[in-house]
Design a protein around this motif. Structure first.
Motif: not given
Length: 159
Positions: A17-32
């Motif tokens: 739920g942190s801003d960092y995890s939202t950024r991680a989610l976007k980045t993970a989606a790009a890699y996936a």
């Protein structure tokens, strides 16, 4: 580091739920997306902050459902912030019970890549990397990407 086993073709991202995890989610989606792999967004919950071991009621505890619901909301809100209505294809969510670092290290056994924010919402502001990210970097069974910055033009930020 162990080589991922067959059938482990997925990207795992920790979401708190942190801003960092939202950024991680976007980045993970790009890699996936780039790798053509499904994306598993995982949040963890624990009762450790509610009870000492001797105080845990026999047969469970009444807060379990509320904690699971809260963890589910955290993931859904993070996905909404990250993608709006345009959710990535292959996105799956999972709510797991346990200490976050232990759960994510275990999930890394069957992952191609583990993606985390550099620190969560409850850490000390001055830390360069949070305890969960540090533990996963040290103990994961697949490569770990710790995300600090926002995506640039749909691409992962460069170091």
């Amino acid at each position: 580091m162990e080589t991922p086993t067959k059938g482990s073709e997925r990207v795992v991202v920790g979401v708190d739920g942190s801003d960092y995890s939202t950024r991680a989610l976007k980045t993970a989606a790009a890699y996936a997306n780039a790798l053509g792999l499904p994306l598993d967004a995982i949040n963890c919950w624990s009762r450790s902050e509610l009870y000492f071991a001797a105080q845990i009621p026999i047969g469970g505890f009444p807060e379990q459902g509320a904690l699971e619901d809260s963890a589910t909301r955290v993931v859904e809100e993070a996905i909404e912030r990250a993608f709006g209505a345009d959710r990535p294809q292959g996105l799956r969510t999972s709510i797991r019970y346990g200490h976050t670092a232990q759960v994510l290290v275990e999930e890394s056994r069957s992952a191609t890549l583990l993606v985390l924010g550099r620190r969560g919402g409850r850490g000390f502001p001055g830390l360069l990397i949070g305890s969960v990210s540090a533990a996963c970097v040290a103990h994961a069974h697949c490569p770990v990407l710790v995300v600090n910055d926002e995506l640039q033009d749909g691409q992962p930020a460069r170091p």
